[in-house]
Design a protein around this motif. Structure first.
Motif, short mmCIF file in Angstrom:
data_model
loop_
_atom_site.label_atom_id
_atom_site.label_comp_id
_atom_site.label_asym_id
_atom_site.label_seq_id
_atom_site.Cartn_x
_atom_site.Cartn_y
_atom_site.Cartn_z
N PHE B 178 0.86 -1.26 -0.09
CA PHE B 178 -0.02 -0.03 -0.04
C PHE B 178 0.95 1.38 -0.34
O PHE B 178 1.76 1.25 0.83
N PRO B 179 0.79 2.14 -1.04
CA PRO B 179 1.71 3.46 -1.02
C PRO B 179 1.47 4.04 0.25
O PRO B 179 0.71 4.36 0.85
N LYS B 180 2.86 4.49 0.62
CA LYS B 180 2.87 4.86 2.07
C LYS B 180 2.32 6.32 2.00
O LYS B 180 1.91 6.64 3.19
N ASP B 181 2.51 6.97 0.89
CA ASP B 181 1.83 8.44 0.92
C ASP B 181 0.36 8.45 1.00
O ASP B 181 -0.30 9.43 1.11
N TRP B 182 -0.25 7.17 0.74
CA TRP B 182 -1.78 7.04 0.61
C TRP B 182 -2.30 6.62 2.27
O TRP B 182 -3.34 6.94 2.39
N MET B 183 -1.40 6.42 2.90
CA MET B 183 -1.67 5.86 4.29
C MET B 183 -2.62 7.07 5.17
O MET B 183 -3.35 6.67 5.77
N PRO B 184 -1.96 8.38 5.18
CA PRO B 184 -2.80 9.38 5.95
C PRO B 184 -4.26 9.41 5.63
O PRO B 184 -5.22 9.45 6.55
N PHE B 185 -4.63 9.29 4.24
CA PHE B 185 -5.73 9.42 3.75
C PHE B 185 -6.81 8.22 4.33
O PHE B 185 -7.88 8.34 4.66
N PHE B 186 -6.00 7.09 4.29
CA PHE B 186 -6.62 5.82 4.64
C PHE B 186 -7.06 6.03 6.12
O PHE B 186 -8.24 5.63 6.69
N LEU B 187 -6.23 6.38 6.94
CA LEU B 187 -6.27 6.44 8.47
C LEU B 187 -7.45 7.37 8.72
O LEU B 187 -7.96 7.47 9.66
N TRP B 188 -7.35 8.71 8.30
CA TRP B 188 -8.54 9.62 8.41
C TRP B 188 -9.71 9.14 7.96
O TRP B 188 -10.70 9.55 8.85
N ASN B 189 -10.01 8.53 6.77
CA ASN B 189 -11.23 7.83 6.43
C ASN B 189 -11.66 6.80 7.40
O ASN B 189 -12.75 6.75 7.82
N MET B 190 -10.56 6.22 7.98
CA MET B 190 -11.00 5.11 9.14
C MET B 190 -11.80 5.80 10.18
O MET B 190 -12.74 5.36 10.69
N LEU B 191 -10.95 6.94 10.62
CA LEU B 191 -11.48 7.69 11.66
C LEU B 191 -12.88 8.15 11.58
O LEU B 191 -13.67 8.29 12.42
N ALA B 192 -13.00 8.82 10.29
CA ALA B 192 -14.25 9.31 9.94
C ALA B 192 -15.50 8.26 9.98
O ALA B 192 -16.44 8.45 10.35
N MET B 193 -15.06 7.19 9.54
CA MET B 193 -15.81 6.06 9.47
C MET B 193 -16.20 5.58 10.95
O MET B 193 -17.65 5.33 11.23
N ILE B 194 -15.35 5.26 11.96
CA ILE B 194 -15.52 5.26 13.30
C ILE B 194 -16.46 6.14 13.83
O ILE B 194 -17.46 5.60 14.67
N LEU B 195 -16.14 7.51 13.42
CA LEU B 195 -17.14 8.59 14.04
C LEU B 195 -18.44 8.30 13.77
O LEU B 195 -19.34 8.57 14.54
N ILE B 196 -18.72 8.15 12.47
CA ILE B 196 -19.86 8.05 11.77
C ILE B 196 -20.76 6.82 12.55
O ILE B 196 -21.92 7.02 12.92
N GLY B 197 -20.08 5.60 12.73
CA GLY B 197 -20.38 4.63 13.23
C GLY B 197 -20.97 4.92 14.85
O GLY B 197 -22.00 4.40 15.31
N THR B 198 -20.12 5.71 15.56
CA THR B 198 -20.30 6.04 16.95
C THR B 198 -21.49 7.09 16.91
O THR B 198 -22.44 6.65 17.83
N ILE B 199 -21.68 7.93 16.07
CA ILE B 199 -22.89 8.83 16.09
C ILE B 199 -24.17 8.06 15.78
O ILE B 199 -25.29 8.18 16.58
#
Lengths: 70, 224
Positions: B178-199
């Motif tokens: 997985f390209p290293k410079d793509w990782m931040p986008f992935f992790l932020w998206n992960m956080l957003a999905m967890i937030l949406i799930g929590t809401i």
């Protein structure tokens, strides 16, 4: 006359067209995927909103009925 | 106050998602799979959110059986329903990805099948709840069923390690790249999905509280 260079030229045009088609196909399916994923979540939110409204109405109706009885 | 916190969390999640979507659109296509690979930014975070939801449902179910506190039953049903929606999104994005890369919409391999079984089990859990009228019996049966259903979750996660599957090896912990410079986008998206799930879960939990209030008022009306 040697036609090999021309054959190669036609081959690459065909390759480019195929590659272009593949990329368009890829983008098309990516957008389908994203639309469907978001649609599921939006439908779920709408279901929750409708359930919330139904619950609120039922609670207020019952409260009004109980107050009338009192 | 609780509403304001929920709205704030929702706004944060939306901002993260908008920022991410704009960023992801700028990323170049993946070398082998092309643009469709970008579906990973949604396919994996929704899966992780769904499986986290099932772990929370397991803990809530165990706690209900131990304490008989109905808050845990409400939490279990709320989180299960939200997890089911996320797992559905995961299955469908995976199917669309598979159609492009494998040429088929579905393959009966261990990962896909176990994920589908997981979805069916949790859908069964919600159906079981509808079938039982008495609240204590409903909560107890549902808690036991939820614990049983969780057995499938480790199978979903490790199926790609245990068996040869059509589904590829994990990108993050098993030889995938997985390209290293793509990782931040992935992790932020992960956080957003967890937030949406929590809401979603908190909103659904509040509906369970309203449902309980409604049940109480109904009982009161009957006794009068």
């Amino acid at each position: 006359m040697n036609i090999a260079p021309f054959a190669l030229l036609f081959q690459s045009v065909e390759d480019i067209l195929l590659e272009k088609q593949r990329l368009q196909h890829n983008y098309q399916f990516l957008s389908y995927g994203l639309i469907v994923a978001w649609l599921i979540l939006v439908v779920y939110v709408l279901m929750m909103v409708s359930r919330q409204n139904k619950l609120k109405k039922q609670i207020s109706d019952l409260k009004a009925m109980l107050e009338e009885k009192h | 106050m609780r509403n304001k916190i929920l709205y704030a969390l929702g706004a944060i999640a939306l901002l993260i998602l908008i920022r991410d979507i704009l960023g992801i659109a700028q990323l170049p296509d993946e070398k082998y799979q092309g643009a469709i690979f970008k579906i990973i930014f949604f396919h994996v975070p929704v899966a992780i959110t769904a499986l986290t939801a099932s772990a929370v449902a397991l803990v809530a179910s165990v706690l209900f059986l131990v304490t008989k506190n109905f808050f845990f039953d409400a939490l279990a049903v709320a989180v299960t329903e939200v997890g089911l929606a996320f797992l559905a999104a995961n299955l469908i994005t995976g199917s669309i990805w598979g159609r492009v890369i494998w040429g088929v919409w579905w393959a009966w391999d261990a990962r896909l099948t176990s994920a589908l079984v997981c979805w069916l089990l949790y859908a069964g859990y919600l159906m079981l709840r509808h079938a039982i009228e008495e609240p204590t019996q409903r909560a107890t049966f549902a808690a036991v069923f939820s614990i049983f259903a969780f057995i499938d979750v480790p199978i979903v996660i490790f199926s790609i390690k245990w068996w040869r599957t059509q589904h590829p090896q994990p990108v993050f912990w098993g030889g995938g790249s997985f390209p290293k410079d793509w990782m931040p986008f992935f992790l932020w998206n992960m956080l957003a999905m967890i937030l949406i799930g929590t809401i979603f879960t908190i909103t659904r939990l509040r509906q369970e509280e309203s449902q309980r209030e409604l049940d109480y008022l109904r009982r009161l009306a009957h006794s009068m």
